[in-house]
Design a protein around this motif. Sequence first.
Motif, PDB file in Angstrom:
ATOM      1  N   GLN A  23       0.851  -1.176   0.000  1.00 58.00           N
ATOM      2  CA  GLN A  23       0.000   0.000   0.000  1.00 58.00           C
ATOM      3  C   GLN A  23       0.890   1.230   0.000  1.00 58.00           C
ATOM      4  O   GLN A  23       1.862   1.310   0.743  1.00 58.00           O
ATOM      5  CB  GLN A  23      -0.895   0.008   1.239  1.00 58.00           C
ATOM      6  N   SER A  24       0.555   2.189  -0.840  1.00 57.69           N
ATOM      7  CA  SER A  24       1.342   3.410  -0.955  1.00 57.69           C
ATOM      8  C   SER A  24       1.132   4.297   0.267  1.00 57.69           C
ATOM      9  O   SER A  24       0.097   4.231   0.930  1.00 57.69           O
ATOM     10  CB  SER A  24       0.927   4.163  -2.221  1.00 57.69           C
ATOM     11  N   GLY A  25       2.093   5.153   0.523  1.00 53.92           N
ATOM     12  CA  GLY A  25       1.972   6.113   1.616  1.00 53.92           C
ATOM     13  C   GLY A  25       0.915   7.159   1.318  1.00 53.92           C
ATOM     14  O   GLY A  25       0.416   7.269   0.199  1.00 53.92           O
ATOM     15  N   LEU A  26       0.556   7.943   2.322  1.00 51.71           N
ATOM     16  CA  LEU A  26      -0.461   8.977   2.158  1.00 51.71           C
ATOM     17  C   LEU A  26       0.113  10.188   1.438  1.00 51.71           C
ATOM     18  O   LEU A  26       1.299  10.469   1.510  1.00 51.71           O
ATOM     19  CB  LEU A  26      -0.990   9.414   3.531  1.00 51.71           C
ATOM     20  N   GLY A  27      -0.769  10.929   0.788  1.00 50.49           N
ATOM     21  CA  GLY A  27      -0.384  12.170   0.131  1.00 50.49           C
ATOM     22  C   GLY A  27      -0.571  12.061  -1.362  1.00 50.49           C
ATOM     23  O   GLY A  27      -0.179  11.096  -1.983  1.00 50.49           O
ATOM     24  N   ASN A  28      -1.239  13.073  -1.933  1.00 51.44           N
ATOM     25  CA  ASN A  28      -1.418  13.074  -3.387  1.00 51.44           C
ATOM     26  C   ASN A  28      -1.219  14.464  -3.962  1.00 51.44           C
ATOM     27  O   ASN A  28      -1.527  14.708  -5.109  1.00 51.44           O
ATOM     28  CB  ASN A  28      -2.784  12.506  -3.767  1.00 51.44           C
ATOM     29  N   ALA A  29      -0.749  15.393  -3.142  1.00 51.89           N
ATOM     30  CA  ALA A  29      -0.465  16.764  -3.554  1.00 51.89           C
ATOM     31  C   ALA A  29      -1.714  17.544  -3.950  1.00 51.89           C
ATOM     32  O   ALA A  29      -1.605  18.588  -4.550  1.00 51.89           O
ATOM     33  CB  ALA A  29       0.584  16.789  -4.664  1.00 51.89           C
ATOM     34  N   SER A  30      -2.926  17.060  -3.619  1.00 55.22           N
ATOM     35  CA  SER A  30      -4.131  17.806  -3.974  1.00 55.22           C
ATOM     36  C   SER A  30      -4.318  19.020  -3.059  1.00 55.22           C
ATOM     37  O   SER A  30      -4.849  20.032  -3.483  1.00 55.22           O
ATOM     38  CB  SER A  30      -5.362  16.916  -3.920  1.00 55.22           C
ATOM     39  N   CYS A  31      -3.893  18.909  -1.803  1.00 50.37           N
ATOM     40  CA  CYS A  31      -4.011  20.050  -0.891  1.00 50.37           C
ATOM     41  C   CYS A  31      -2.831  20.062   0.081  1.00 50.37           C
ATOM     42  O   CYS A  31      -2.968  20.468   1.225  1.00 50.37           O
ATOM     43  CB  CYS A  31      -5.339  20.008  -0.140  1.00 50.37           C
TER      44      CYS A  31
ATOM     45  N   LEU B 116       6.068  11.100   0.084  1.00 46.77           N
ATOM     46  CA  LEU B 116       7.531  11.167   0.134  1.00 46.77           C
ATOM     47  C   LEU B 116       8.123  10.003  -0.649  1.00 46.77           C
ATOM     48  O   LEU B 116       7.559   8.894  -0.664  1.00 46.77           O
ATOM     49  CB  LEU B 116       7.997  11.124   1.587  1.00 46.77           C
ATOM     50  N   PRO B 117       9.259  10.220  -1.315  1.00 44.10           N
ATOM     51  CA  PRO B 117       9.848   9.187  -2.176  1.00 44.10           C
ATOM     52  C   PRO B 117      10.047   7.843  -1.483  1.00 44.10           C
ATOM     53  O   PRO B 117       9.840   6.791  -2.089  1.00 44.10           O
ATOM     54  CB  PRO B 117      11.187   9.790  -2.599  1.00 44.10           C
ATOM     55  N   GLN B 118      10.431   7.845  -0.199  1.00 46.52           N
ATOM     56  CA  GLN B 118      10.680   6.572   0.485  1.00 46.52           C
ATOM     57  C   GLN B 118       9.405   5.762   0.724  1.00 46.52           C
ATOM     58  O   GLN B 118       9.468   4.591   1.054  1.00 46.52           O
ATOM     59  CB  GLN B 118      11.447   6.783   1.794  1.00 46.52           C
ATOM     60  N   TYR B 119       8.230   6.382   0.533  1.00 52.10           N
ATOM     61  CA  TYR B 119       6.969   5.669   0.739  1.00 52.10           C
ATOM     62  C   TYR B 119       6.241   5.346  -0.565  1.00 52.10           C
ATOM     63  O   TYR B 119       5.133   4.824  -0.551  1.00 52.10           O
ATOM     64  CB  TYR B 119       6.048   6.465   1.662  1.00 52.10           C
ATOM     65  N   LEU B 120       6.850   5.656  -1.695  1.00 56.18           N
ATOM     66  CA  LEU B 120       6.261   5.317  -2.987  1.00 56.18           C
ATOM     67  C   LEU B 120       6.503   3.844  -3.296  1.00 56.18           C
ATOM     68  O   LEU B 120       7.542   3.293  -2.947  1.00 56.18           O
ATOM     69  CB  LEU B 120       6.878   6.172  -4.100  1.00 56.18           C
ATOM     70  N   ILE B 121       5.560   3.231  -3.947  1.00 65.03           N
ATOM     71  CA  ILE B 121       5.728   1.837  -4.367  1.00 65.03           C
ATOM     72  C   ILE B 121       6.224   1.866  -5.807  1.00 65.03           C
ATOM     73  O   ILE B 121       5.550   2.397  -6.692  1.00 65.03           O
ATOM     74  CB  ILE B 121       4.410   1.060  -4.263  1.00 65.03           C
ATOM     75  N   GLN B 122       7.392   1.323  -6.019  1.00 65.48           N
ATOM     76  CA  GLN B 122       7.969   1.286  -7.349  1.00 65.48           C
ATOM     77  C   GLN B 122       7.502   0.029  -8.070  1.00 65.48           C
ATOM     78  O   GLN B 122       7.467  -1.048  -7.476  1.00 65.48           O
ATOM     79  CB  GLN B 122       9.499   1.303  -7.271  1.00 65.48           C
ATOM     80  N   PRO B 123       7.145   0.156  -9.353  1.00 61.32           N
ATOM     81  CA  PRO B 123       6.713  -1.042 -10.085  1.00 61.32           C
ATOM     82  C   PRO B 123       7.871  -2.019 -10.268  1.00 61.32           C
ATOM     83  O   PRO B 123       8.982  -1.612 -10.601  1.00 61.32           O
ATOM     84  CB  PRO B 123       6.247  -0.487 -11.435  1.00 61.32           C
ATOM     85  N   LYS B 124       7.609  -3.274  -9.970  1.00 59.67           N
ATOM     86  CA  LYS B 124       8.607  -4.318 -10.159  1.00 59.67           C
ATOM     87  C   LYS B 124       7.894  -5.665 -10.164  1.00 59.67           C
ATOM     88  O   LYS B 124       6.798  -5.801  -9.612  1.00 59.67           O
ATOM     89  CB  LYS B 124       9.672  -4.287  -9.061  1.00 59.67           C
TER      90      LYS B 124
END
Length: 74
Positions: free
Chosen positions: A27-35, A40-48
């Motif tokens: 599950q990805s971290g919270l945050g979508n830059a809408s508000c 944060l990069p360390q909480y992004l799920i990279q495709p693999k």
Amino acid sequence: TEDLTQARHTYDLTRREDITLNIDYAQSGLGNASCGPGTLPQYLIQPKAMAWRIRLRPFSAADAPPTDLSKQVI
């Protein structure tokens, strides 16, 4: 699963005979830059490519507690 997408409240859901179970590997971290800031990069799920398994088994109140069952090594 379409029912879940369309319902705005739990009382909008229609009881059904079938059960749909969606299980995510991550599950990805919270945050979508809408508000505010984005995730944060360390909480992004990279495709693999990945592989994993899950085992489902029924149990009753007479069985060991679910927390004990979850620790069984298969």
